[in-house]
Design an enzyme around this catalytic site. Structure first.
Site, short mmCIF file in Angstrom:
data_model
loop_
_atom_site.label_atom_id
_atom_site.label_comp_id
_atom_site.label_asym_id
_atom_site.label_seq_id
_atom_site.Cartn_x
_atom_site.Cartn_y
_atom_site.Cartn_z
N HIS A 130 -1.42 -9.06 -14.89
CA HIS A 130 -0.67 -7.41 -14.07
C HIS A 130 0.34 -6.57 -13.68
O HIS A 130 0.87 -5.63 -13.79
CB HIS A 130 -1.72 -7.75 -12.59
CG HIS A 130 -1.65 -6.70 -11.74
ND1 HIS A 130 -2.60 -5.69 -11.04
CD2 HIS A 130 -1.16 -6.26 -10.87
CE1 HIS A 130 -3.08 -5.08 -10.46
NE2 HIS A 130 -1.26 -5.46 -10.50
N GLU A 131 1.52 -7.82 -13.32
CA GLU A 131 2.78 -7.80 -12.97
C GLU A 131 3.56 -6.59 -14.05
O GLU A 131 4.51 -6.03 -14.08
CB GLU A 131 3.45 -8.91 -12.37
CG GLU A 131 2.80 -9.50 -11.10
CD GLU A 131 2.51 -7.73 -10.00
OE1 GLU A 131 3.19 -6.67 -9.85
OE2 GLU A 131 1.77 -8.59 -9.03
N HIS A 189 2.79 -3.26 -14.29
CA HIS A 189 3.79 -2.78 -14.15
C HIS A 189 5.43 -2.93 -14.46
O HIS A 189 5.58 -1.68 -14.07
CB HIS A 189 3.18 -3.14 -12.43
CG HIS A 189 2.20 -2.87 -10.98
ND1 HIS A 189 2.39 -1.93 -11.13
CD2 HIS A 189 1.87 -3.93 -10.67
CE1 HIS A 189 1.32 -1.52 -10.08
NE2 HIS A 189 0.98 -3.72 -10.09
N GLU A 243 -0.78 1.68 -10.99
CA GLU A 243 -1.85 0.21 -10.52
C GLU A 243 -3.04 0.09 -12.07
O GLU A 243 -3.05 -0.68 -12.60
CB GLU A 243 -2.76 0.64 -9.40
CG GLU A 243 -3.55 -0.68 -9.38
CD GLU A 243 -2.62 -2.00 -8.86
OE1 GLU A 243 -1.77 -1.93 -8.80
OE2 GLU A 243 -3.79 -3.20 -8.76
ZN ZN Z 1 -0.25 -3.90 -8.68
#
Ligand code: ZN
Length: 506
Positions: A269-270, A273, A300
């Site tokens: 997830h990170e 980003h 996101e």
């Molecule tokens: Zn996020």
């Protein structure tokens, strides 16, 4: 002409200088979450408040208004589409920022640093009463800020705050999207609950040490394209990504020794980003909208795309499980890619947003969206938050909340004054699924590539269609240009039902 070109140049030089303060605040924020001892909070609050005040002063400097006016009168300059977009977005930022008094900026910065500390302690002890006065102050200051911003805006107080995260979005639009989404997801979730045949069990194995897991996370992050010569991966209670500036993108994750999958999925997830941050043209456009993220919804979308569309796909596990075996050894004997694929797609209502599955996740967001609007306008007194939260969890997810730690104290956002932020998570899910449709259409056999660990074509597509534009286009337009259609919930619902119905046989 030469004079206005130099106005543009002066404006750019000024933004670069302001950015040096802004990026310094980011470093302090990163340190606060990863390294700072608890008793450092008071000093950190003063540091961040002072720097935030300076940052604000630079951004509302009267000369910025004069330079902007000169740029806006310069037809030759504006005939360059990139410069025109930059000027348009700098104007937008400036017009918002000048409405907020410097004293309020400093007070909010100071209060929220201390509030994060207070929240952390209250959450640890599940003691909402200890946090309530601080939270009330954060909401009062946020309301004051919204009132300043609303002067220049015909929308609601909530819209005025959300505009900082998702420019142009309104609560009315979000409500429409959420209603549509709820009506599609609720029957699917209910059907899955009714058949009750779990597609797999959660992955729980013998302990794998944190250094071993960290090395594996770094291997996967590197394989999908994260550049460690311009980034780091550390540990924090709440995983996050801080895109500090050109050449410096900081990620964090967390570890539990009986599930490497939990940490890997937070990491992916990170990393999503982080790939966006590393793909933005920050070095060429420091402190400029052209070098900044289009919106938090778009941000996101990048994290959810790598976490879910990639990380919860069968093709990914065909590649990742052999890698994990090599890193972790016999602990993973007995797992095959199919079992892991099923395990990471278990749908089950849960108390904690960040641990929830793709189907129920958005219900957690809808709950927060409704409650924070009520808190902001005073319809819901802060003291009544736990009761309202628990009631909604019963209604929406059928869950009894045993304590506030696993209820209204679970998220950091409100302590940070991030009100109007939560809807961007659901927008991110929708953007991600719509981008994925276009990726599959244009790249072809994406599953074949992922199962061999070939992620470069996917990253190249995202760089080309999303990352390199920064804030050149508003989020909705960026999405439409990248995918050919305006944002709808349809691709997300189709993606999710297409994956879950066969898994659950419903
Ligand atoms: Zn996020």
């Amino acid at each position: 002409m030469s004079e206005t070109v130099s106005s543009y140049d002066r404006l750019m030089a000024h933004l670069r200088e302001a950015d040096l303060i802004g990026t310094s605040i980011s470093v302090l924020g990163w340190d606060q979450e990863t390294m700072m001892p608890p008793r450092g909070a008071a000093l950190r609050a003063d540091q961040i408040a002072t720097l935030s005040g300076l940052y604000h002063e630079l951004r509302v400097d009267q000369r910025v208004g004069e330079w902007l006016a000169a740029c806006e009168a310069d037809g030759a300059l504006l005939s360059d589409a990139r410069a025109a977009a930059n000027v348009r977005e700098i104007r937008r930022d400036y017009d918002r920022e000048v409405l907020i008094p410097g004293a309020l900026v400093r007070e909010l910065a100071q209060t929220t640093v201390l509030a994060q500390q207070s929240w952390r302690e209250a959450r640890e002890r599940s003691d909402f009463a200890a946090f309530a006065p601080t939270l009330a102050k954060v909401f009062a200051l946020s309301r004051a800020k919204a009132e300043c911003l609303q002067n220049g805006d015909s929308g609601t107080l909530y819209d005025a705050l959300m505009d900082a995260y998702e420019p142009g979005a309104t609560a009315v639009q979000i409500e429409t999207v959420f209603t549509e989404l709820r009506s599609s997801l609720a029957p699917l979730i209910a059907e899955i609950a009714r058949v009750g045949n779990e597609p797999g069990v959660l992955v729980r194995h013998e302990a794998i040490s944190t250094p071993q897991q960290a090395a594996f996370n770094a291997l996967v992050a590197g394989a999908v394209g994260f550049d460690f010569s311009a980034g780091r991966l550390d540990v924090s209670t709440h995983p996050f990504c801080e895109g500090i500036g050109a050449g410096d993108t900081r990620l964090t994750t967390r570890y539990r020794d009986d599930s490497f999958v939990d940490s890997l999925s937070s990491t992916l997830h990170e990393v999503g980003h982080g790939l966006y941050e590393q793909g933005l043209p920050k070095a060429a456009h420091p402190g400029q909208p052209l070098g900044s993220a289009a919106s938090l919804g778009i941000h996101e979308s990048q994290s959810r795309l790598w976490e879910n569309l990639v990380g919860r796909s069968r093709a990914f596990w065909d590649w990742a499980l052999p890698q994990a075996r090599e890193s972790f050894g016999p602990v993973l004997d007995g797992y095959d890619p199919g079992a892991l694929f099923r395990a990471v797609n278990v749908v089950e209502p849960s108390l904690i947003r960040v641990e929830s599955d793709e189907a129920t996740y958005n219900l957690h967001i809808m709950l927060r969206f409704d409650l924070e609007r009520a808190l902001l306008v005073g319809d819901l007194p802060v003291d009544d938050l736990p009761g309202a939260w628990n009631e909604r969890m019963r209604q929406d997810l059928g869950m009894d909340v045993p304590d506030d730690r696993r209820g209204c104290l679970q998220d950091i956002h409100w302590s940070m004054g991030a009100i109007g932020y939560f809807p961007t998570y659901t927008l991110g899910n929708l953007y991600a699924a719509q981008l994925w449709d276009a990726i599959v259409r244009e790249i072809g056999d994406i599953d074949g590539m992922m199962s061999c660990g070939e992620f470069a074509p996917l990253l190249a597509w995202l760089r080309e269609r999303v990352h390199r534009f920064g804030r050149t286009y508003p989020a909705v337009e960026l999405c439409e240009r990248a995918t050919g259609t305006p944002l709808t919930a349809e691709p997300f619902v189709r993606y999710l039902t297409g994956k879950l119905r066969p898994l659950y046989g419903v």
